[in-house]
Design a protein around this motif. Sequence first.
Motif, PDB file in Angstrom:
ATOM      1  N   VAL B  66      46.200  35.113  32.335  1.00  0.00           N
ATOM      2  CA  VAL B  66      45.451  33.907  32.686  1.00  0.00           C
ATOM      3  C   VAL B  66      44.163  33.925  31.879  1.00  0.00           C
ATOM      4  O   VAL B  66      43.394  34.891  31.975  1.00  0.00           O
ATOM      5  CB  VAL B  66      45.119  33.891  34.196  1.00  0.00           C
ATOM      6  CG1 VAL B  66      44.273  32.676  34.536  1.00  0.00           C
ATOM      7  CG2 VAL B  66      46.398  33.895  35.014  1.00  0.00           C
ATOM      8  N   ASN B  67      43.938  32.911  31.089  1.00  0.00           N
ATOM      9  CA  ASN B  67      42.766  32.848  30.206  1.00  0.00           C
ATOM     10  C   ASN B  67      42.592  34.140  29.403  1.00  0.00           C
ATOM     11  O   ASN B  67      41.486  34.638  29.224  1.00  0.00           O
ATOM     12  CB  ASN B  67      41.488  32.582  31.008  1.00  0.00           C
ATOM     13  CG  ASN B  67      41.489  31.170  31.557  1.00  0.00           C
ATOM     14  OD1 ASN B  67      42.093  30.278  30.960  1.00  0.00           O
ATOM     15  ND2 ASN B  67      40.846  30.990  32.693  1.00  0.00           N
ATOM     16  N   GLY B  68      43.681  34.728  28.983  1.00  0.00           N
ATOM     17  CA  GLY B  68      43.589  35.917  28.138  1.00  0.00           C
ATOM     18  C   GLY B  68      43.482  37.227  28.899  1.00  0.00           C
ATOM     19  O   GLY B  68      43.647  38.298  28.318  1.00  0.00           O
ATOM     20  N   SER B  69      43.202  37.178  30.210  1.00  0.00           N
ATOM     21  CA  SER B  69      43.154  38.465  30.919  1.00  0.00           C
ATOM     22  C   SER B  69      44.494  38.673  31.627  1.00  0.00           C
ATOM     23  O   SER B  69      45.061  37.739  32.200  1.00  0.00           O
ATOM     24  CB  SER B  69      41.970  38.499  31.888  1.00  0.00           C
ATOM     25  OG  SER B  69      42.327  37.918  33.110  1.00  0.00           O
ATOM     26  N   SER B  70      45.002  39.894  31.549  1.00  0.00           N
ATOM     27  CA  SER B  70      46.391  40.102  31.937  1.00  0.00           C
ATOM     28  C   SER B  70      46.557  40.161  33.457  1.00  0.00           C
ATOM     29  O   SER B  70      45.628  40.469  34.193  1.00  0.00           O
ATOM     30  CB  SER B  70      46.909  41.384  31.304  1.00  0.00           C
ATOM     31  OG  SER B  70      46.163  42.456  31.781  1.00  0.00           O
ATOM     32  N   VAL B  71      47.778  39.873  33.864  1.00  0.00           N
ATOM     33  CA  VAL B  71      48.101  39.817  35.288  1.00  0.00           C
ATOM     34  C   VAL B  71      48.919  41.047  35.663  1.00  0.00           C
ATOM     35  O   VAL B  71      49.918  41.346  35.022  1.00  0.00           O
ATOM     36  CB  VAL B  71      48.935  38.543  35.579  1.00  0.00           C
ATOM     37  CG1 VAL B  71      49.382  38.520  37.029  1.00  0.00           C
ATOM     38  CG2 VAL B  71      48.157  37.311  35.227  1.00  0.00           C
ATOM     39  N   ASP B  78      40.150  41.449  37.030  1.00  0.00           N
ATOM     40  CA  ASP B  78      38.949  41.624  37.845  1.00  0.00           C
ATOM     41  C   ASP B  78      39.261  41.647  39.347  1.00  0.00           C
ATOM     42  O   ASP B  78      38.358  41.580  40.181  1.00  0.00           O
ATOM     43  CB  ASP B  78      37.926  40.522  37.522  1.00  0.00           C
ATOM     44  CG  ASP B  78      38.530  39.133  37.680  1.00  0.00           C
ATOM     45  OD1 ASP B  78      39.613  39.031  38.304  1.00  0.00           O
ATOM     46  OD2 ASP B  78      37.931  38.168  37.184  1.00  0.00           O
ATOM     47  N   GLY B  79      40.531  41.719  39.710  1.00  0.00           N
ATOM     48  CA  GLY B  79      40.868  41.886  41.109  1.00  0.00           C
ATOM     49  C   GLY B  79      41.076  40.592  41.870  1.00  0.00           C
ATOM     50  O   GLY B  79      41.415  40.607  43.050  1.00  0.00           O
ATOM     51  N   ARG B  80      40.881  39.444  41.218  1.00  0.00           N
ATOM     52  CA  ARG B  80      41.084  38.179  41.930  1.00  0.00           C
ATOM     53  C   ARG B  80      42.580  37.911  42.108  1.00  0.00           C
ATOM     54  O   ARG B  80      43.381  38.270  41.251  1.00  0.00           O
ATOM     55  CB  ARG B  80      40.449  37.026  41.134  1.00  0.00           C
ATOM     56  CG  ARG B  80      38.960  36.896  41.385  1.00  0.00           C
ATOM     57  CD  ARG B  80      38.434  35.670  40.681  1.00  0.00           C
ATOM     58  NE  ARG B  80      38.640  35.760  39.232  1.00  0.00           N
ATOM     59  CZ  ARG B  80      38.493  34.728  38.408  1.00  0.00           C
ATOM     60  NH1 ARG B  80      38.173  33.538  38.877  1.00  0.00           N
ATOM     61  NH2 ARG B  80      38.662  34.883  37.110  1.00  0.00           N
ATOM     62  N   MET B  85      43.457  31.687  43.060  1.00  0.00           N
ATOM     63  CA  MET B  85      42.602  31.153  42.023  1.00  0.00           C
ATOM     64  C   MET B  85      43.143  29.837  41.463  1.00  0.00           C
ATOM     65  O   MET B  85      42.396  28.911  41.172  1.00  0.00           O
ATOM     66  CB  MET B  85      42.502  32.199  40.915  1.00  0.00           C
ATOM     67  CG  MET B  85      41.685  31.763  39.742  1.00  0.00           C
ATOM     68  SD  MET B  85      42.403  32.451  38.253  1.00  0.00           S
ATOM     69  CE  MET B  85      41.892  31.242  37.090  1.00  0.00           C
ATOM     70  N   LEU B  86      44.496  29.770  41.363  1.00  0.00           N
ATOM     71  CA  LEU B  86      45.099  28.573  40.780  1.00  0.00           C
ATOM     72  C   LEU B  86      45.108  27.397  41.747  1.00  0.00           C
ATOM     73  O   LEU B  86      45.487  26.291  41.398  1.00  0.00           O
ATOM     74  CB  LEU B  86      46.522  28.880  40.303  1.00  0.00           C
ATOM     75  CG  LEU B  86      46.616  29.800  39.097  1.00  0.00           C
ATOM     76  CD1 LEU B  86      48.061  30.102  38.765  1.00  0.00           C
ATOM     77  CD2 LEU B  86      45.921  29.186  37.888  1.00  0.00           C
TER      78      LEU B  86
END
Lengths: 176, 217
Positions: B66-71, B78-80, B85-86
């Motif tokens: 998501v936005n370049g940060s991996s899931v 970052d733990g979200r 969030m979506l």
Amino acid sequence: MSKTRLDQKKVNSELFTLTYGALVAQLLKDYENVEDVNKQLERMGYNMGIRLIEDFLARTGCGRCYDFKDTAEKIQMGFKIFLGITPTITNWSPAGDEFSLCFEVNPLTEFVELPDHCLNLKYCNILTGVLRGACEMVQMEIACWFVQDQLKNDSTTELRVKFIKRLEDAIPAGDD
Amino acid sequence: MVIYGVYIVSKSGGLIFNHDHNVPKVEHEKQFTYPLDIKLTYENKKIVVAFGQKDGINVGHALTAVNGSSVTGRELDDGRDVLEMLERPENFPVNLKFSRAKMTTNEKIFLASMFYPLFAIASQLSPEPRCSGIEVLEADTFRLYCYQTLTGVKFMIVAEPSQPGMEILSKRVYELYADYALKNPFYSLEMPIRCELFETNLQNLLETVEKSGISNV
């Protein structure tokens, strides 16, 4: 690529003979007791046999044996492939569950004379282990021992092989 | 001509080797605005597309970034929580990256041990005595070839349905196994094969077959 694979890598049999000699000599040093050496050789052979069988099967594409005569011929073929000798198959028992392999030449013993304190040593006992291990992997239990030995002044070396049973539990599905 | 992978299953049914050869990588990245027009769900520790197929993003594809940060699982770096969030309009527009879900090692082990009884059932269902078990399993997108040796080891190859010569290839793989796995003194039987020589030789073999056909090996 498989060309290098298929023409089998050949080594001089003398190198093999001497390496085996070194192994037996080392075992004699380590164990002192000749009976233990015999046992140890058989065990090492067994561990070789359970791996070597795959090489044999992959290389020859042999099918399953449904008769001990088949087995005898395949063992003979194995000796041809791995040691370059063709032992003769003789002395079938009437029930057809026991036969002998006779060796006129034996690359393992080429330069060997047994010293006096080693008269009970079964110098080539590794072979009995190899046969037992290899047959076990194709779900056949056999027993195997030397009845004559050129090293002990017999005229030939004779290896007796006896069929004990098929290991039914171990037969893979789709093969029974 | 594509070979997807090679699996080796031991006599006792455990996966002792797998090699993913040529699985095409499917990856799609896209900008989304609120509200999200595809339906995502969380299953098997992955966030996957449940409905709403578009622009190459298919049902079953997993959300990887998501936005370049991996899931990871259902969480961002970052733990979200991703799904939470979506749901918030203030997080949009958002850039989502999807790819076809990869099998984990655990799933592969699971599937390999699942094939084992399947194979046994097939040989028992046979109307004729002495049936070999499954040799080829065919689907619309692949064919699975299985070769069982006399000692009970199974060599399985997954390839494109049109790929010829796979029966012969499985025997070649058997030869490699006999050479590079079993002759390695540090390999113990029935254990997973971690022999580099075996792996590289197998890789070479597969590449040769794909490039110039089975007749050249």
